[in-house]
Structure formats: C-alpha cells, structure tokens
Design a protein around this motif. Structure first.
Motif, mmCIF file in Angstrom:
data_model
loop_
_atom_site.group_PDB
_atom_site.id
_atom_site.type_symbol
_atom_site.label_atom_id
_atom_site.label_comp_id
_atom_site.label_asym_id
_atom_site.label_seq_id
_atom_site.Cartn_x
_atom_site.Cartn_y
_atom_site.Cartn_z
ATOM 1 N N ASN A 449 0.938 -1.312 -0.091
ATOM 2 C CA ASN A 449 0.085 0.054 0.002
ATOM 3 C C ASN A 449 1.008 1.357 0.110
ATOM 4 O O ASN A 449 0.681 2.262 -0.584
ATOM 5 C CB ASN A 449 -0.996 0.081 1.244
ATOM 6 N N GLU A 450 1.874 1.142 0.894
ATOM 7 C CA GLU A 450 3.012 2.263 0.707
ATOM 8 C C GLU A 450 3.326 2.679 -0.380
ATOM 9 O O GLU A 450 3.484 3.616 -0.963
ATOM 10 C CB GLU A 450 3.930 2.127 1.918
ATOM 11 N N ILE A 451 3.656 1.645 -1.239
ATOM 12 C CA ILE A 451 4.299 1.982 -2.475
ATOM 13 C C ILE A 451 3.536 2.382 -3.452
ATOM 14 O O ILE A 451 3.729 3.162 -4.364
ATOM 15 C CB ILE A 451 5.150 0.585 -3.056
ATOM 16 N N LYS A 452 2.396 1.953 -3.524
ATOM 17 C CA LYS A 452 1.512 2.174 -4.470
ATOM 18 C C LYS A 452 0.968 3.761 -4.327
ATOM 19 O O LYS A 452 0.864 4.477 -5.130
ATOM 20 C CB LYS A 452 0.168 1.494 -4.168
ATOM 21 N N GLN A 453 1.039 4.099 -2.723
ATOM 22 C CA GLN A 453 0.329 5.551 -2.573
ATOM 23 C C GLN A 453 1.845 6.486 -2.915
ATOM 24 O O GLN A 453 1.474 7.643 -3.435
ATOM 25 C CB GLN A 453 0.413 5.681 -1.208
ATOM 26 N N LEU A 454 3.111 5.980 -2.870
ATOM 27 C CA LEU A 454 3.945 6.781 -3.082
ATOM 28 C C LEU A 454 4.153 7.237 -4.617
ATOM 29 O O LEU A 454 4.181 8.103 -5.087
ATOM 30 C CB LEU A 454 5.403 6.269 -2.731
ATOM 31 N N VAL A 455 3.885 5.928 -5.384
ATOM 32 C CA VAL A 455 3.772 6.336 -6.727
ATOM 33 C C VAL A 455 2.592 7.204 -7.248
ATOM 34 O O VAL A 455 2.809 8.072 -8.210
ATOM 35 C CB VAL A 455 3.886 4.979 -7.475
ATOM 36 N N THR A 456 1.385 7.071 -6.950
ATOM 37 C CA THR A 456 0.373 7.971 -6.999
ATOM 38 C C THR A 456 0.337 9.135 -6.754
ATOM 39 O O THR A 456 0.184 10.227 -7.659
ATOM 40 C CB THR A 456 -0.785 7.265 -6.317
ATOM 41 N N ILE A 457 1.440 9.480 -5.811
ATOM 42 C CA ILE A 457 1.545 10.865 -5.509
ATOM 43 C C ILE A 457 2.489 11.643 -6.303
ATOM 44 O O ILE A 457 2.272 12.432 -6.785
ATOM 45 C CB ILE A 457 2.019 11.093 -3.831
ATOM 46 N N VAL A 458 3.505 10.794 -6.547
ATOM 47 C CA VAL A 458 4.608 11.240 -7.406
ATOM 48 C C VAL A 458 3.846 11.763 -8.862
ATOM 49 O O VAL A 458 4.112 12.806 -9.518
ATOM 50 C CB VAL A 458 5.611 10.275 -7.753
ATOM 51 N N VAL A 459 2.928 10.731 -9.559
ATOM 52 C CA VAL A 459 2.385 10.676 -10.848
ATOM 53 C C VAL A 459 1.186 11.885 -10.667
ATOM 54 O O VAL A 459 1.311 12.938 -11.804
ATOM 55 C CB VAL A 459 1.572 9.655 -11.188
ATOM 56 N N CYS A 460 0.845 12.165 -9.458
ATOM 57 C CA CYS A 460 -0.203 13.242 -9.485
ATOM 58 C C CYS A 460 0.368 14.717 -9.577
ATOM 59 O O CYS A 460 -0.245 15.719 -10.037
ATOM 60 C CB CYS A 460 -1.160 13.165 -8.193
ATOM 61 N N TYR A 461 1.506 14.891 -8.729
ATOM 62 C CA TYR A 461 1.959 16.025 -8.387
ATOM 63 C C TYR A 461 3.299 16.655 -9.232
ATOM 64 O O TYR A 461 3.824 17.822 -9.005
ATOM 65 C CB TYR A 461 2.092 16.076 -6.884
ATOM 66 N N PHE A 462 4.016 15.451 -9.574
ATOM 67 C CA PHE A 462 5.411 15.807 -10.139
ATOM 68 C C PHE A 462 5.602 15.455 -11.661
ATOM 69 O O PHE A 462 5.141 14.456 -12.121
ATOM 70 C CB PHE A 462 6.423 15.124 -9.046
ATOM 71 N N ASP A 463 6.411 16.088 -12.194
ATOM 72 C CA ASP A 463 7.169 15.822 -13.215
ATOM 73 C C ASP A 463 8.523 15.498 -12.972
ATOM 74 O O ASP A 463 9.165 16.336 -12.277
ATOM 75 C CB ASP A 463 7.202 16.816 -14.503
ATOM 76 N N MET A 464 8.789 14.110 -13.287
ATOM 77 C CA MET A 464 10.289 13.585 -13.057
ATOM 78 C C MET A 464 10.985 12.861 -14.124
ATOM 79 O O MET A 464 10.203 12.235 -15.040
ATOM 80 C CB MET A 464 10.004 12.587 -11.967
ATOM 81 N N GLU A 465 12.376 13.143 -14.165
ATOM 82 C CA GLU A 465 12.891 12.557 -15.299
ATOM 83 C C GLU A 465 14.123 12.177 -14.634
ATOM 84 O O GLU A 465 14.885 12.708 -13.883
ATOM 85 C CB GLU A 465 13.268 13.577 -16.500
ATOM 86 N N LEU A 466 14.650 10.873 -15.068
ATOM 87 C CA LEU A 466 16.089 10.361 -14.767
ATOM 88 C C LEU A 466 17.044 11.078 -15.530
ATOM 89 O O LEU A 466 17.058 11.423 -16.667
ATOM 90 C CB LEU A 466 16.106 8.701 -15.174
ATOM 91 N N ILE A 467 18.354 11.561 -14.800
ATOM 92 C CA ILE A 467 19.390 12.136 -15.644
ATOM 93 C C ILE A 467 20.465 10.825 -15.740
ATOM 94 O O ILE A 467 20.941 10.838 -16.821
ATOM 95 C CB ILE A 467 20.132 13.256 -14.640
ATOM 96 N N ASP A 468 20.647 10.112 -14.638
ATOM 97 C CA ASP A 468 21.426 9.115 -15.006
ATOM 98 C C ASP A 468 20.745 7.886 -15.567
ATOM 99 O O ASP A 468 19.663 7.327 -14.710
ATOM 100 C CB ASP A 468 22.169 8.505 -13.499
ATOM 101 N N MET A 469 20.794 7.347 -16.563
ATOM 102 C CA MET A 469 20.071 6.417 -17.387
ATOM 103 C C MET A 469 20.578 5.002 -17.092
ATOM 104 O O MET A 469 20.076 3.970 -17.471
ATOM 105 C CB MET A 469 19.815 6.533 -18.620
ATOM 106 N N GLU A 470 21.946 4.987 -16.449
ATOM 107 C CA GLU A 470 22.599 3.621 -16.418
ATOM 108 C C GLU A 470 22.055 2.877 -14.963
ATOM 109 O O GLU A 470 22.284 3.722 -14.010
ATOM 110 C CB GLU A 470 23.860 3.999 -16.218
#
Length: 501
Positions: A449-470
C-alpha cells in the motif's frame, strides 16, 4: 598486548584444527554436499558476492537439491518451485520461529519468548496484523499514510515549477522513512524539532541497517564502530517513554497494551518496537525505489500507470486545480489503489527483480523430507532447509527475458496474471518476495500500500525524469535478507506540475 594477540592467534588455530577434524561427510540419502574451501565460512564468501550466480552454478552441477556449508551452518537448498511447499510443510520437524527469534534477539534486543510461557505476547502481537494492517483494517491506515506521504514529499522538495536536481534513492528514503514512522508511531505531541529528529534518526537507521548482515552474523559489536551506539539510540526513539509523547496508531497502541499485560520491561518493549520499525522500512524502501526507478526509465510503463491515476482522479472528481498550498489534497482509498492493475503489476515486477530473500527452516531432529515428485532427501538435526525465490524469479522458463523490466508481466486481459509455468505445469507459487508459509511477512499489505501511494502521489504532483540512465547495481551484501538496495544513487530531476501551486 602481545600476550593478548598470541592468545587470539592460538584460539583461531585451535578452532581451525577442530573444524578440520570434524569435517562433515555425506551420508546415504543426503543431497550432494559441498563444504567449501574455508573453515566455518564454507562457501559464504562466494555466495555473498553473487548469490544468484552461485545458486545457478550449483544447480547446474548438482540439480534441484544440494547442501552447502554457509557461514557455519549446513543449508540444503531446494530449487524446484513445485516442491517449495512439500519441502518445508513439516512444521514438527522444520522450525522457523526459533531461528527468527535468535536473529531478532541479536539485531533488536528482543527477548526470546518462543517456547516459553510468555510466547502468547508474540502470538497476540502478530494476530493484530490481519485486524489492523490488512483488508478493511488498512483503510484508516491508508488515509493517515497518504497525509504523511504528502507532508514528507513537500518538506523534502522545493515547492516550485522549475526543474530541481536530486538523488532518487535519498529522495525515496527520506519520504518513506518519515511517512512510515509517523503512520505507525504518530507525531510528537509537542512537535519540538520533529523534522530534524526524524532526519537524524533516518541517518542513524541507514547506518545501522548497512551493518545488518554483520550484526546477525554475530560479528562482535566492538568491531563495528558506532553500531552499538546507534542500536541504543534507535531503541530510544521507540521506547515507552518516547511513545508516551506520540499519537500512536491503533496498531501500535494495541501492541503496547499487549506488552504491558505481558509484563515486558521498558527495554523489552523498546526492542519489540525497534523490530517493527525495521520491518516496516528495510524492504519497503528498496522496493519503492526500484518501482519508481523503472517507471521513470520506461516511458510506456509510466504512461500506463499515469493513465490509471488520471482515470481515478476523473472518476472521483479530483483535479490538480484543487491542489493548492493549504488547500485540498488528493484522496485515494485502499480499494482504489488495488484497482490500479498496471501499478500493481509494475510493483510485482520490481519485486521480482530486486527481492533476494532466503526462506529458512531449521531441522529440530534428523528427518527425511519429501519433494513434489515423490523422491526424498535426508537432513540432520540443526541443518537448515533453504528456498531461494530469486532463482525462481529469474528463471527464463518461468519469466521470459527475466533481466528486463516489463511492467505488464503480471497483467492479462486487464487483470492480474496468475498463470506461470515450469516444466509445462502451472506453478502454485511463482512470486515470493515476502516469504512463504508461516514466515510470510504479516505486514506485506501495508508495505504494498505504501509503495502504491508513493507512486500515485509522484504521478499526481510531479514531473520527474532520470538524469542517470545507467541502472545502478544492486547491493549484494544484503542477499538473503529481503529486497536489495542500489549500490549507488542516481540523479534525477523533478518539478511540480502546473496547477499544484
């Protein structure tokens, strides 16, 4: 000083001689045996460097069942997934709780109550999990966790719509530590320097947890620097005196009442609470990191999860325009989280790739155990039987292209896929990141449940991109203990979405 060193050297030589003199030999009916090149350690060093590689090489050499000497103990690995239940179901002969009790005593200072008149304390404490952290009992906890995640997320980020850089592991760790701790143990009633204390506690916890493999291996405290001091500090954070100043969750409040009825000392109560804190974080945080990492690295996977979150918001009439500073935050129920099948599949896939636990049972007497095929093997009193799910999770016959993250691997026709096969037969157990049988983690639903909530919040509130792709390598030092953390951090950038401010 010279005398002490000579005594130590003599003791070491004596131990080596005794070990060599009592070298184990394979008996009729026992599996193939590999003692390893080192006294006492056996194959431990090779195993710790690459557990999956080690297990795979011995499977090719010996087959599905073999015994190795691993850090002083003889462990018989059973690798046929069809035989998992058969191999460990004899609870009269194969014991888990005494083994786990000794580890908990060493790592957290918990009293060994199993097999004593006080064992009811452990039994009643574990019985609270289904009541409070599973099913409908998890609904209230989900709501509290959502608020704590949002609070931790915003306090850990700069509230602006310009791109910021950060380290993803550190980002996830701080948010999950703060939110999980406050959800279980509550907020301090006076709130004096609460954020600073939690950050310090997190740093001490990380350092303690880094030494966990050494701790449970009985490495002397004096060889581990400040580890003993950190052990005492972390126990003090969840001592009865400290918890009396916090608004505890119902789950933890009921546990304190059980401990009091069991006449546990203040130190024993703190030890039980410390074990709960460790269990809620040590595996959940790495699993959350890898889930978020793989979603950020795979745009198709992220789009699938984002579509589910957007659909949820639409159906419940929630929009980002409602999300303003001091305003209404998003609300997601446990059932709504469970209905997001792409998200659930992505988490299962991350767990498949990063979990490296060993499911252990200890033989209480000499015994003959059966496999699913009907064949048998013998083990000796004190031996361990080990299941290594990581071998199953990376089996190309069960999972096509197992080295590749596939967010929809556990999806079929829009629902959770449960049909996986080995040797042409459907597997009863195909994903075991939380253990098996009596040793299955009772807090697994809370963790997911914690993991699902974390991802849901990130998707709702943030734009995120990886800089390190390796992709960072996994820290193999924790092999056998659960999910593996990244060996090094990776850079990412983030910003708040339009409408969040």
């Amino acid at each position: 000083m010279l005398t002490v060193l000579l005594c130590v050297c003599f003791a070491v030589v004596l131990v080596i001689v005794l070990l060599q003199a009592t070298t184990r030999r394979r008996r009729p009916g026992e599996p193939p045996l590999e003692r390893g090149p080192l006294p006492y350690l056996g194959v431990a060093l090779e195993f710790s460097q690459n557990p999956l590689g080690f297990i795979t090489s011995r499977w090719k050499k010996y087959g599905d069942v073999f015994t190795v000497r691993l850090a002083g103990d003889y462990t018989t690995f059973v690798l046929d997934p069809h035989s998992f239940t058969h191999a460990i179901r004899n609870s009269k002969v194969l014991d888990f709780r005494l083994f786990s009790s000794k580890i908990a005593h060493r790592a957290f200072g918990m009293p060994i109550v199993y097999g004593t008149p006080r064992d009811w304390v452990r039994v009643d404490s574990v019985a609270l999990y289904p009541q409070e952290l599973q099913g409908q009992g998890l609904d209230k906890v989900t709501e509290v966790m959502m608020g704590n995640l949002l609070s931790a997320m915003f306090s850990a980020t700069d509230v602006q719509q310009e791109w910021n850089r950060g380290e993803l592991w550190a980002f996830v760790y701080r948010i999950m530590f703060s939110a999980s701790f406050r959800t279980l143990f509550g907020r301090h009633k006076e709130n004096k320097d609460e954020t600073a204390r939690l950050v310090h506690s997190m740093e001490e916890f990380q350092k303690y947890d880094k030494r966990f493999p050494e701790i449970i291996s009985n490495v002397p405290w004096w060889l581990m620097g400040q580890t003993r001091k950190r052990y005492e500090y972390l126990k003090s954070m969840v001592s009865p005196a400290e918890l009396s100043q916090r608004g505890l969750s119902d789950f933890m409040q009921m546990r304190q009442e059980i401990y009091t009825d069991g006449e546990l000392s203040a130190d024993e109560k703190a030890a039980f609470n410390f074990a709960t804190m460790w269990a809620s974080l040590s595996n959940t945080v790495p699993a959350a990191f890898w889930t978020l990492y793989h979603l950020l690295k795979d745009p198709v996977a992220m789009d699938a999860v984002r579509a589910e979150v957007d659909q949820l918001l639409k159906e419940t009439g929630q929009t980002l325009e409602n999300v303003k500073e001091g305003g209404e935050m998003i609300h997601v129920t446990r059932q709504q989280l469970n209905d997001m099948k792409s998200l659930g599949s992505a988490i299962n896939e991350a767990l498949r790739m990063c979990s490296a636990s060993i499911i252990i049972r200890v033989a209480t007497e000499d015994a003959e155990l059966a496999l699913e095929s009907g064949s048998t093997f013998r083990i000796r009193k004190g031996d361990r039987v080990g299941l290594y799910p990581g071998f199953l999770h990376m089996d190309p016959e069960v999972y096509d292209d197992p080295e590749t993250f596939k967010y929809d691997r556990f999806l079929e026709d829009g629902q959770e896929k449960t049909a996986f096969y080995k040797n042409g037969r459907k597997l009863r157990h195909y994903l075991l990141p939380f253990g098996h049988g009596v040793s299955m983690c009772p807090g697994r639903f809370f963790a997911l449940n914690e993991i699902k909530q974390l991802v849901t919040i990130v998707v709702c509130y943030f734009d995120m991109e990886l800089i390190d792709m390796e992709t960072p390598p996994m820290d193999q030092s924790r092999a056998g203990l659960g999910t593996l953390a990244p060996l090094n951090d990776c850079l990412f950038r983030y910003r708040f979405k339009q409408g969040c401010l």
